[in-house]
Design an enzyme around this catalytic site. Structure first.
Site, PDB file in Angstrom:
ATOM      1  N   CYS A   1       0.881  -1.173   0.000  1.00  0.00           N
ATOM      2  CA  CYS A   1       0.000   0.000   0.000  1.00  0.00           C
ATOM      3  C   CYS A   1       0.912   1.215   0.000  1.00  0.00           C
ATOM      4  CB  CYS A   1      -0.862   0.043   1.253  1.00  0.00           C
ATOM      5  SG  CYS A   1      -1.849  -1.425   1.509  1.00  0.00           S
TER       6      CYS A   1
ATOM      7  N   ARG B   1       1.194   1.670  -5.910  1.00  0.00           N
ATOM      8  CA  ARG B   1       1.357   0.706  -4.820  1.00  0.00           C
ATOM      9  C   ARG B   1       0.032   0.070  -4.382  1.00  0.00           C
ATOM     10  NH1 ARG B   1       6.217   1.143  -2.431  1.00  0.00           N
ATOM     11  NH2 ARG B   1       5.453   0.115  -0.574  1.00  0.00           N
TER      12      ARG B   1
ATOM     13  N   TRP C   1      -4.018  -1.535  -1.042  1.00  0.00           N
ATOM     14  CA  TRP C   1      -4.088  -2.802  -1.793  1.00  0.00           C
ATOM     15  C   TRP C   1      -4.444  -3.838  -0.737  1.00  0.00           C
ATOM     16  CZ3 TRP C   1      -3.975  -3.908  -6.858  1.00  0.00           C
ATOM     17  CH2 TRP C   1      -3.836  -5.251  -7.225  1.00  0.00           C
TER      18      TRP C   1
ATOM     19  N   ASN D   1       1.295   0.219   5.927  1.00  0.00           N
ATOM     20  CA  ASN D   1       1.621  -0.618   4.770  1.00  0.00           C
ATOM     21  C   ASN D   1       2.348  -1.836   5.313  1.00  0.00           C
ATOM     22  OD1 ASN D   1       2.582  -1.749   2.365  1.00  0.00           O
ATOM     23  ND2 ASN D   1       4.394  -0.437   2.381  1.00  0.00           N
ATOM     24  N   GLY D   2       1.741  -3.014   5.151  1.00  0.00           N
ATOM     25  CA  GLY D   2       2.374  -4.229   5.652  1.00  0.00           C
ATOM     26  C   GLY D   2       1.313  -5.209   6.112  1.00  0.00           C
TER      27      GLY D   2
ATOM     28  N   GLU E   1       7.122 -22.089 -17.700  1.00  0.00           N
ATOM     29  CA  GLU E   1       7.048 -20.678 -17.323  1.00  0.00           C
ATOM     30  C   GLU E   1       8.191 -19.877 -17.983  1.00  0.00           C
ATOM     31  OE1 GLU E   1       4.903 -18.837 -16.382  1.00  0.00           O
ATOM     32  OE2 GLU E   1       5.832 -17.080 -15.502  1.00  0.00           O
TER      33      GLU E   1
ATOM     34  N   LYS F   1       7.574 -16.644 -20.562  1.00  0.00           N
ATOM     35  CA  LYS F   1       8.171 -15.315 -20.348  1.00  0.00           C
ATOM     36  C   LYS F   1       8.869 -14.846 -21.619  1.00  0.00           C
ATOM     37  CE  LYS F   1       6.413 -14.274 -17.641  1.00  0.00           C
ATOM     38  NZ  LYS F   1       5.449 -14.977 -16.924  1.00  0.00           N
TER      39      LYS F   1
ATOM     40  N   GLU G   1       6.356 -14.125 -24.557  1.00  0.00           N
ATOM     41  CA  GLU G   1       5.421 -12.987 -24.493  1.00  0.00           C
ATOM     42  C   GLU G   1       6.105 -11.629 -24.483  1.00  0.00           C
ATOM     43  OE1 GLU G   1       2.875 -12.790 -21.022  1.00  0.00           O
ATOM     44  OE2 GLU G   1       4.472 -13.433 -19.703  1.00  0.00           O
TER      45      GLU G   1
ATOM     46  N   HIS H   1      10.134 -37.476 -28.589  1.00  0.00           N
ATOM     47  CA  HIS H   1       8.966 -37.946 -29.349  1.00  0.00           C
ATOM     48  C   HIS H   1       8.531 -36.938 -30.412  1.00  0.00           C
ATOM     49  CE1 HIS H   1       8.509 -41.400 -26.713  1.00  0.00           C
ATOM     50  NE2 HIS H   1       8.718 -40.573 -25.689  1.00  0.00           N
TER      51      HIS H   1
ATOM     52  N   LYS I   1      -2.978  -6.941 -18.924  1.00  0.00           N
ATOM     53  CA  LYS I   1      -2.645  -7.508 -17.610  1.00  0.00           C
ATOM     54  C   LYS I   1      -3.747  -8.459 -17.149  1.00  0.00           C
ATOM     55  CE  LYS I   1      -0.045  -8.001 -14.052  1.00  0.00           C
ATOM     56  NZ  LYS I   1       1.137  -8.842 -14.264  1.00  0.00           N
TER      57      LYS I   1
END
Ligand code: M6R
Length: 607
Positions: free
Chosen positions: A2, A28, A75, A101-102, A479, A483, A486, A502, A602
């Site tokens: 946050c 944030r 957030w 924030n935390g 993954e 990355k 994209e 194969h 996103k």
């Protein structure tokens, strides 16, 4: 993650300045916002759900009296984005206001203790306990800073806080532990904030508060104290030499790189999720007749890795299913005895939500893992876990992948305890190792970055890549492929390495870059065989190996060493990091903007 901001001015109203500061901190978090000021022996608060401009249009945040104020852009982690959960939070008397924030890890225990002392809570937000703890300590302490210091000694977790009090109208008390806090100094006034871009237009003189420090800011200046001993500490004022844009990215050229480097902290935050949620989810998974894991993109790869961990550590079979295929593929099998665990960073991906809605319509139990509290996934899930990563601005998922996986691994271990696959002793041993993973991630970031940059320059012009791994490392390979694909627009393949013979092997020719995820685990002997197969066809082998694995290093054209001692099921958390960096640097070498890959969004809210 946050954003908090506070100011003490020698003249004029604080509220408009707090609002401007918060605007610059919206990266944030932005699900709710609030401001508190002190005037005439009272605390005034305005707060609501929504982005800052929306809330300001509705409430006029500038219309608050007083030249001392604090604010917060949120957030959500504990408590959905609702007006009552927005910061600032106040105590029973309404005289203490806190922004934070935390994460207060022990808020359940603290809340219970405070309720026994007849404190009345209004929100479900963990921060509110801090306001009530300060209220209690003020009865004994001689000053606001002393009360804050004593209150924080009860708190476990992470925090950057700013506190105002009705009867101390000339000051803000702030403190930090693992969440950033910086103080700005100017002739007009003093500021405290989560990040410097919020006050760069006001001053370039700053003091960076350190962990376990508490500070009092007033027009008389700044005083910093040790949180544990209460002793005053000297501090250094720094002259900032940063553009506002560079400051927002903490000096990194792109958000993606910043977010890759934030992973140790993001993993720590993910580990702070309260035990309670795992205790609710684990029996549902352990007792289900069928378990499906469903997601898209990177979140799907987290599910693939989790399916290995649920099998190995949890002792259950959980089938990962790409969300857009869920209904056609496994729809007929879904019933009241099915548990569907849906994973989505945004909690709004249309394909994932459609699978979840279908599962609910069939009477299945839906569990969720997401980064966005209050998202559709949290509303559709019977139980959900917030992964606590804060906003991810880069379109490519990085810190949210490792945070998701941290949550899923902990869940798999809890399931294992339930099914008897893990003894209490091995559960505790693994839990300790999981807690150490953020330090491993930090070590890898420190040691491989320069080397990956060199590798990226060597391979940036290649037309295609293949990523191979066995067991849980096949998820890491998938993954790594996504990355690079994209953000660097390079067509790539990924396979469980055993499958490569194969079909894929037909395209291998001299110099074809083949990335092997090859930790020193139960798959090592077999993956050496696969490496030899590629070497025999003159592929360029790039391998991710455990530190000191001379044998695989010798077979490889290039290799990157990962720390020793990572349990097999935890390897994706660490081995994915160099692959994220490789994709990032290749994208930059090719002249692209890794933060905004073409044609992608996103959050994909269409099916
Ligand atoms: O928000 P979600 O986790 O549901 O998003 C899923 C995918 O759209 C997402 O992971 C996407 O593949 C990213 N661009 C990967 O970097």
């Amino acid at each position: 993650m946050c954003g908090i901001f506070g100011c003490v001015l020698n003249e004029g109203d604080a509220a408009p300045l707090v609002r401007e500061g918060l605007k610059r901190l919206e990266y944030r978090g932005y699900d709710s916002v609030g401001v508190a000021t002190v005037w005439d022996g009272k605390v005034f608060v305005k707060k609501d759900v929504g982005k800052l401009d929306e809330v300001h249009a509705k409430l006029n945040l500038d219309d608050l009296p007083g030249c001392v104020g604090i604010g917060h852009t949120r957030w959500a982690t504990h408590g959905a984005p609702e007006q009552v959960n927005a910061h600032p939070h106040t105590d029973c008397t309404g005289e203490v206001a806190v922004v934070h924030n935390g994460i207060v890890e022990n808020f359940v225990e603290l809340k219970r203790m405070l309720e026994q002392k007849r404190h009345v809570f209004r929100s479900r937000c963990d921060t509110e306990v801090i306001a009530h703890l300060i209220e209690d300590e003020l009865k004994k302490a001689g000053s606001l800073i002393e009360a804050v210091r004593r209150a924080l000694r009860e708190v476990k977790g992470s925090y950057a806080i700013a506190v105002v009090h009705a009867k101390h109208p000339d000051r803000i008390v702030c403190a930090r532990l693992e969440s950033p806090l910086v103080i700005g100094l100017s002739s007009r006034g003093m500021y405290c904030s989560s990040d410097i871009p919020s006050f760069l237009h006001l001053t370039r003189r700053a003091v960076f508060l350190q962990d376990y420090q508490v500070a009092e800011i007033s027009l008389n200046g700044v005083r910093v104290y040790d949180l544990i001993t209460g002793k005053e500490i000297p501090y250094e004022v720094q002259q900032l030499d940063l553009s506002e844009e560079a400051a927002e990215k903490s000096g990194y050229p792109h958000f993606m790189l910043k977010e890759i480097f934030e992973q140790p902290q993001a993993m720590k935050n993910a580990l702070r999720t309260h035990e309670l949620y795992y205790d609710l989810m684990a029996p549902a998974l352990a007792n289900a007749k069928r378990v499906f894991l469903t997601a898209c993109g990177t979140s799907y790869h987290a599910c693939v890795a989790a399916s290995y961990a649920l099998s190995e550590l949890g002792g259950i079979t959980a089938q990962p299913v790409i969300a857009s295929e869920f209904i056609n593929y496994v729809g007929p099998a879904v019933d009241e005895e099915t548990v569907v665990l849906a994973v989505s960073q945004s909690g709004e991906t249309a394909d994932t939500l459609s699978a979840v809605r279908f599962a609910r319509s069939k009477g299945a139990t839906v569990l969720g893992v997401t980064n966005v509290m209050g998202s559709s996934l949290t509303r559709l899930s019977t139980v959900y876990i917030g992964q606590n990563s804060g906003p991810e601005i880069g379109v490519a998922a990085t810190k949210t992948f490792t945070a998701q996986l941290t949550v899923l691994l902990r869940l798999a271990m809890k399931v294992g305890l339930r099914t008897g696959t893990l003894s209490q002793e091995s559960y505790e041993g693994l839990s300790e190792r999981l807690l150490a993973m953020p330090d491993y991630a930090a070590k890898v970031l420190e040691t491989v970055d320069e080397r990956v940059k060199l590798l990226a320059s060597k391979y940036a012009d290649r037309q295609s890549f293949c990523f191979l791994g066995r067991g849980i490392s096949s998820a890491t390979a998938m993954e790594g492929r996504l990355k690079l694909l994209e953000i660097a627009y390079i067509p790539c393949l990924a396979y469980p390495a055993g499958e490569s013979k194969h079909g894929f092997i037909a395209v291998v020719e001299k110099g074809y870059p083949t990335v092997f995820v090859a930790p020193n685990d139960s798959t090592r002997t077999k993956i050496i065989g696969n490496i030899m197969e590629m070497k025999a066809r003159e592929a360029s082998v790039i391998s991710l190996i455990e530190e000191g694995d001379r044998e695989i290093a010798e077979f490889s054209d290039d290799y990157l060493e990962m720390p020793k001692g990572i349990p097999e099921m935890f390897t994706p958390l660490i081995y994915v990091i160099p692959l994220q960096l490789l994709a990032y640097y290749i994208s930059v070498y090719r002249g692209y903007d890794p933060d905004k890959p073409r044609n992608l969004a996103k959050s994909v809210t269409v099916q």
